[in-house]
Design a protein around this motif. Structure first.
Motif, PDB file in Angstrom:
ATOM      1  N   LEU A 163      65.115  40.305  65.043  1.00 48.09           N
ATOM      2  CA  LEU A 163      65.530  41.512  65.749  1.00 48.09           C
ATOM      3  C   LEU A 163      64.914  42.710  65.044  1.00 48.09           C
ATOM      4  N   ALA A 164      64.313  43.617  65.807  1.00 46.76           N
ATOM      5  CA  ALA A 164      63.617  44.766  65.226  1.00 46.76           C
ATOM      6  C   ALA A 164      64.557  45.606  64.364  1.00 46.76           C
ATOM      7  N   ILE A 165      64.009  46.178  63.300  1.00 46.21           N
ATOM      8  CA  ILE A 165      64.804  46.999  62.389  1.00 46.21           C
ATOM      9  C   ILE A 165      65.463  48.166  63.113  1.00 46.21           C
ATOM     10  N   HIS A 166      64.824  48.654  64.193  1.00 47.41           N
ATOM     11  CA  HIS A 166      65.378  49.785  64.949  1.00 47.41           C
ATOM     12  C   HIS A 166      66.705  49.427  65.602  1.00 47.41           C
ATOM     13  N   ASP A 168      68.768  47.057  64.274  1.00 45.20           N
ATOM     14  CA  ASP A 168      69.652  46.511  63.246  1.00 45.20           C
ATOM     15  C   ASP A 168      69.343  47.213  61.937  1.00 45.20           C
ATOM     16  N   ARG A 169      69.857  48.453  61.794  1.00 40.62           N
ATOM     17  CA  ARG A 169      69.522  49.282  60.651  1.00 40.62           C
ATOM     18  C   ARG A 169      70.030  48.702  59.332  1.00 40.62           C
ATOM     19  N   ASP A 170      70.995  47.788  59.380  1.00 38.58           N
ATOM     20  CA  ASP A 170      71.528  47.198  58.159  1.00 38.58           C
ATOM     21  C   ASP A 170      70.883  45.855  57.814  1.00 38.58           C
ATOM     22  N   ALA A 171      69.794  45.549  58.491  1.00 36.01           N
ATOM     23  CA  ALA A 171      69.183  44.225  58.302  1.00 36.01           C
ATOM     24  C   ALA A 171      68.784  43.970  56.858  1.00 36.01           C
ATOM     25  N   ALA A 174      72.979  44.227  54.607  1.00 37.21           N
ATOM     26  CA  ALA A 174      74.179  43.386  54.701  1.00 37.21           C
ATOM     27  C   ALA A 174      74.171  42.517  55.944  1.00 37.21           C
ATOM     28  N   ARG A 175      73.033  41.970  56.280  1.00 34.59           N
ATOM     29  CA  ARG A 175      72.973  41.182  57.502  1.00 34.59           C
ATOM     30  C   ARG A 175      73.382  39.740  57.248  1.00 34.59           C
ATOM     31  N   SER A 176      74.256  39.215  58.083  1.00 29.27           N
ATOM     32  CA  SER A 176      74.592  37.800  58.047  1.00 29.27           C
ATOM     33  C   SER A 176      73.912  37.110  59.224  1.00 29.27           C
TER      34      SER A 176
END
Length: 450
Positions: A163-166, A168-171, A174-176
């Motif tokens: 998923l693009a960083i745009h 998912d800014r928390d990638a 703290a991404r699970s």
């Protein structure tokens, strides 16, 4: 199918053959077949578990179970009850993604496959990789017989896009990863006119018949299919210091054990066992917790007293990769037990018997390393951290054979691509070859001194 390698004379030869083996073995089924093919070309005779056996000193044999576990045995001329059996064990499976039985997912114009995580896979590296599929397909032929064939698409046919960083800014913070919904491979763009596409079983049948037009497949009944990264294994680093590949854990040990056995003599008895399902606990008919090895030993030595005496004079090297100390995460290791890549094989020790090493088996291995001028290291997990395990404690408890756990130090274990030292594979091979070759190795006078 991989070609039969030449007997390795140098580290370069050995690692080139290792890379070919890794590339040709995307699943445990393929690994077992490649091991079996090399054994057959080396003059080993196949045994069928359903047949009567007549094993004789001087004979060389192999057998498989479930097409994914294999035993190879050299029946030495020395009486078993006097010499014992020198055993080396490893496992053929690696963490991966396996295709579910009803895999088809048609969503928003895309054809995807439902997958299940096998073993303790490190999931993040599976994103944005060119993936293929391989495994075993079981089908009904035109005569009504049930037959199985190995399959390997061998080319990129799937991908799991990030998923693009745009979005998912928390990638990076703290991404699970949810294994049910976030790791779903993309395989095909659906036709815009909603015309039907073949089901997954039809795709498997088409690929099998494309690769082998002579197959008379009436219906694909079931399958065991895994996804794998198509990036080939490679020597990595400015001076080719490292081996970078999928499935180093633990096909590297399988290959080392095979090459050592192929160079063994027939004075003493030697055995290689590579089992499936270690990554999920080994509890299967073909796993180390199953009866495969025990059945073989019972048929080799039907008399209980003779078998027990032989096992008492035997030893198992359980070869499975060890955690090398990572320069970016040095605090994850005990300060006195951080193995370095390219500094030799690692003796793995755990006070709670997560590894089967004892002072006797460790002393034997250290002495053997000294005899062949191979450096040796040790690994103990931090006391405040959990410890993995191997087939070593399982075989030791099920069979009763003295066992040591060793392995090549590795980075990124259980990732889609792992890293090991280019010298360490050669080091461990030298020790394993000596274990199988030297008729007067210290096994008899150190480990089993009466």
């Amino acid at each position: 199918m991989m070609e039969s390698p030449l007997v390795p004379h140098t580290q370069i030869d050995f690692n080139e053959n290792l890379l070919r083996f890794l590339q040709a073995s995307p699943t445990p089924f393929h690994a077992a077949k490649n091991l079996a093919d090399q054994l057959s070309r080396a003059g080993f005779t196949q045994l069928q578990e359903g047949d009567a056996w007549s094993l004789k000193p001087g004979g060389r044999y192999w057998l498989t179970r479930n097409d994914s576990s294999i035993i190879a045995f050299i029946y030495g001329y020395s009486p078993l009850v006097e010499s014992g059996i020198r055993m080396l064990g490893a496992h053929t499976d690696s963490p991966c993604l396996k295709v579910k039985p009803r895999a088809e997912l048609n969503r928003r114009g895309y054809f995807q496959l439902g997958v299940e995580v096998y073993g303790g896979a490190l999931l993040a590296p599976w994103y944005d990789r060119d993936l293929s599929m391989a495994g075993r397909v079981t089908y009904c032929d035109e005569q009504g017989n049930i037959t199985s064939e190995l399959i390997d698409f061998g080319r990129p046919i799937a991908i799991i896009p990030s998923l693009a960083i745009h979005l998912d800014r928390d990638a990076n913070n703290a991404r699970s990863i949810n294994p049910q919904k976030d790791i779903v491979p993309l395989v095909l763009q659906l036709p815009a006119d909603d015309s039907p596409v073949p089901g997954f079983r039809e795709l498997l049948q088409a690929e099998l018949q494309r690769s082998n037009p002579s197959l008379a497949i009436k219906q694909v009944l079931d399958y065991e299919i895994s996804l794998y990264d198509t990036q080939p294994p490679a020597l990595t680093g400015l001076q080719n210091d490292f081996i970078s590949s999928a499935r180093l854990d633990n096909l590297l040990s399988c290959f080392i054990g095979l090459q050592a056995l192929l160079n063994a003599d027939n004075k003493v008895s030697s055995l290689l066992i590579c089992t499936d399902h270690e990554e999920i606990g080994s509890a299967s008919c073909c796993g180390a917790k199953g009866p495969m090895l025990q059945h073989f030993l019972e048929r080799l030595l039907p008399d209980t007293e003779t078998r027990v005496r032989t096992i008492e004079r035997s030893m198992m090297i359980s070869a499975d990769n060890a955690h090398g100390i990572h320069p970016n995460f040095m605090d994850k290791h005990d300060e006195n037990h951080g193995p370095l890549l390219n500094r030799g094989p690692v003796i793995k020790i755990n006070a709670n018997q997560r590894y089967a090493t004892t002072s006797e088996t460790s002393a034997f291995f250290r002495l053997l390393c000294n005899q062949v001028n191979v450096p040796v290291q040790s690994f103990v997990a931090r006391t405040d951290m959990g410890c993995g395990s191997t087939i070593g404690p399982i075989v030791a408890s099920e069979v009763g054979v003295k066992t040591i756990d060793v392995g090549v130090p590795t980075f990124a274990m259980h990732s889609i691509r792992e890293l090991a030292g280019a010298a360490d594979s050669w080091y461990l091979y030298q020790v394993a070859k000596a274990f199988f070759t030297y008729p007067n190795a210290p096994l008899a006078r150190v480990v089993i001194a009466q």
